[in-house]
Enzyme design. Structure first.
Site, PDB file in Angstrom:
ATOM      1  N   ASP A  38       3.534  -3.002  -2.679  1.00 48.78           N
ATOM      2  CA  ASP A  38       4.632  -3.685  -1.993  1.00 48.78           C
ATOM      3  C   ASP A  38       5.199  -4.768  -2.916  1.00 48.78           C
ATOM      4  OD1 ASP A  38       5.387  -4.017   1.314  1.00 48.78           O
ATOM      5  OD2 ASP A  38       6.039  -5.587  -0.072  1.00 48.78           O
ATOM      6  N   ILE A  39       6.525  -4.884  -2.922  1.00 51.99           N
ATOM      7  CA  ILE A  39       7.180  -5.843  -3.821  1.00 51.99           C
ATOM      8  C   ILE A  39       6.936  -7.293  -3.374  1.00 51.99           C
ATOM      9  CG2 ILE A  39       9.483  -5.968  -2.739  1.00 51.99           C
ATOM     10  CD1 ILE A  39      10.616  -5.386  -5.595  1.00 51.99           C
ATOM     11  N   VAL A 107      12.477  -0.810   6.548  1.00 43.05           N
ATOM     12  CA  VAL A 107      12.849   0.348   5.725  1.00 43.05           C
ATOM     13  C   VAL A 107      12.581   1.603   6.546  1.00 43.05           C
ATOM     14  CG1 VAL A 107      12.431   1.605   3.580  1.00 43.05           C
ATOM     15  CG2 VAL A 107      12.292  -0.894   3.588  1.00 43.05           C
ATOM     16  N   HIS A 111       6.259   4.544   6.473  1.00 43.50           N
ATOM     17  CA  HIS A 111       5.328   3.990   5.483  1.00 43.50           C
ATOM     18  C   HIS A 111       4.183   3.313   6.198  1.00 43.50           C
ATOM     19  CE1 HIS A 111       8.496   1.027   6.287  1.00 43.50           C
ATOM     20  NE2 HIS A 111       7.579   0.082   6.133  1.00 43.50           N
ATOM     21  N   HIS A 113       1.480   0.408   5.665  1.00 40.49           N
ATOM     22  CA  HIS A 113       1.034  -0.712   4.846  1.00 40.49           C
ATOM     23  C   HIS A 113      -0.493  -0.653   4.792  1.00 40.49           C
ATOM     24  CE1 HIS A 113       4.786  -3.258   5.132  1.00 40.49           C
ATOM     25  NE2 HIS A 113       4.983  -2.478   6.176  1.00 40.49           N
TER      26      HIS A 113
HETATM   27  P1  5GP Z   1       8.600  -2.721   6.971  1.00 39.51           P
HETATM   28  O1  5GP Z   1       9.041  -4.087   7.400  1.00 39.51           O
HETATM   29  O2  5GP Z   1       9.738  -1.725   7.045  1.00 39.51           O
HETATM   30  O3  5GP Z   1       7.360  -2.254   7.659  1.00 39.51           O
HETATM   31  O4  5GP Z   1       8.149  -2.878   5.466  1.00 39.51           O
HETATM   32  C1  5GP Z   1       8.946  -2.636   4.363  1.00 39.51           C
HETATM   33  C2  5GP Z   1       8.171  -3.141   3.168  1.00 39.51           C
HETATM   34  O5  5GP Z   1       8.797  -2.657   1.999  1.00 39.51           O
HETATM   35  C3  5GP Z   1       8.156  -4.686   3.047  1.00 39.51           C
HETATM   36  O6  5GP Z   1       6.809  -5.139   3.064  1.00 39.51           O
HETATM   37  C4  5GP Z   1       8.853  -4.948   1.720  1.00 39.51           C
HETATM   38  O7  5GP Z   1       8.283  -6.008   0.980  1.00 39.51           O
HETATM   39  C5  5GP Z   1       8.722  -3.627   0.995  1.00 39.51           C
HETATM   40  N1  5GP Z   1       9.833  -3.359   0.083  1.00 39.51           N
HETATM   41  C6  5GP Z   1      11.155  -3.527   0.347  1.00 39.51           C
HETATM   42  N2  5GP Z   1      11.884  -3.174  -0.720  1.00 39.51           N
HETATM   43  C7  5GP Z   1      11.009  -2.796  -1.683  1.00 39.51           C
HETATM   44  C8  5GP Z   1      11.178  -2.323  -3.025  1.00 39.51           C
HETATM   45  O8  5GP Z   1      12.281  -2.187  -3.561  1.00 39.51           O
HETATM   46  N3  5GP Z   1      10.041  -2.019  -3.708  1.00 39.51           N
HETATM   47  C9  5GP Z   1       8.796  -2.167  -3.156  1.00 39.51           C
HETATM   48  N4  5GP Z   1       7.762  -1.853  -3.925  1.00 39.51           N
HETATM   49  N5  5GP Z   1       8.606  -2.587  -1.893  1.00 39.51           N
HETATM   50  C10 5GP Z   1       9.701  -2.905  -1.169  1.00 39.51           C
END
Ligand code: 5GP
Ligand code: ZN
Length: 124
Positions: A38-39, A107, A111, A113
């Site tokens: 994760d970034i 996103v 996915h 985590h």
């Molecule tokens: P969500 O909130 O959808 O469950 O998590 C999306 C995750 O994707 C977040 O923890 C965010 O930091 C990670 N993320 C968003 N953009 C990028 C990216 O460009 N690269 C990586 N490696 N992670 C990303």
């Protein structure tokens, strides 16, 4: 109505990561799965496991995806150890799938985590 599942969505951030159009720090990949850091990590270990297939969310999962998700779940503990989580029960890890807006999903490509490592963490 929910959108149809397409193999890859050209506008999807994680499909672009799978295709190598956006760089990521790879943890693991095979024919079906892609795993990367994760970034913005919340924890000392924080990686994301995704199917290469563009499934928008857990709300789109059907019986035909059971084996794919099963493989993802079965792989998670191995990768958690490989990435530095300490063994169960003292160590361990957290697995989390945010789903939909109220579920905190940002996103829209399914996915999971996987987070772990010594506390305190940034969140959770
Ligand atoms: P969500 O909130 O959808 O469950 O998590 C999306 C995750 O994707 C977040 O923890 C965010 O930091 C990670 N993320 C968003 N953009 C990028 C990216 O460009 N690269 C990586 N490696 N992670 C990303
Ligand atoms: Zn996608």
């Amino acid at each position: 109505m929910m959108e149809q599942i397409v193999h890859s969505d050209p506008d999807c951030l994680f499909c672009k990561i799978v295709a190598g159009k956006i760089p990521s720090r790879l943890v693991y990949q095979d024919e079906e799965l892609f795993v990367f850091h994760d970034i913005h990590p919340w924890a000392p270990v924080h990686f994301l496991m995704i199917p290469k297939l563009h499934i928008p969310s857990m709300a789109h999962v059907a019986g035909e995806h059971a084996a794919l998700l099963g493989r993802m779940m079965a792989l998670a503990p191995k990768l958690a150890l490989q990435e530095g989580c300490l063994p169960y029960p003292e160590g361990g890890f957290r697995m989390l799938c945010n789903t939909g807006e109220q579920g905190g999903q940002e996103v829209h490509h399914l996915h999971m985590h996987v987070m772990g490592g010594p506390r305190p963490w940034l969140k959770g």
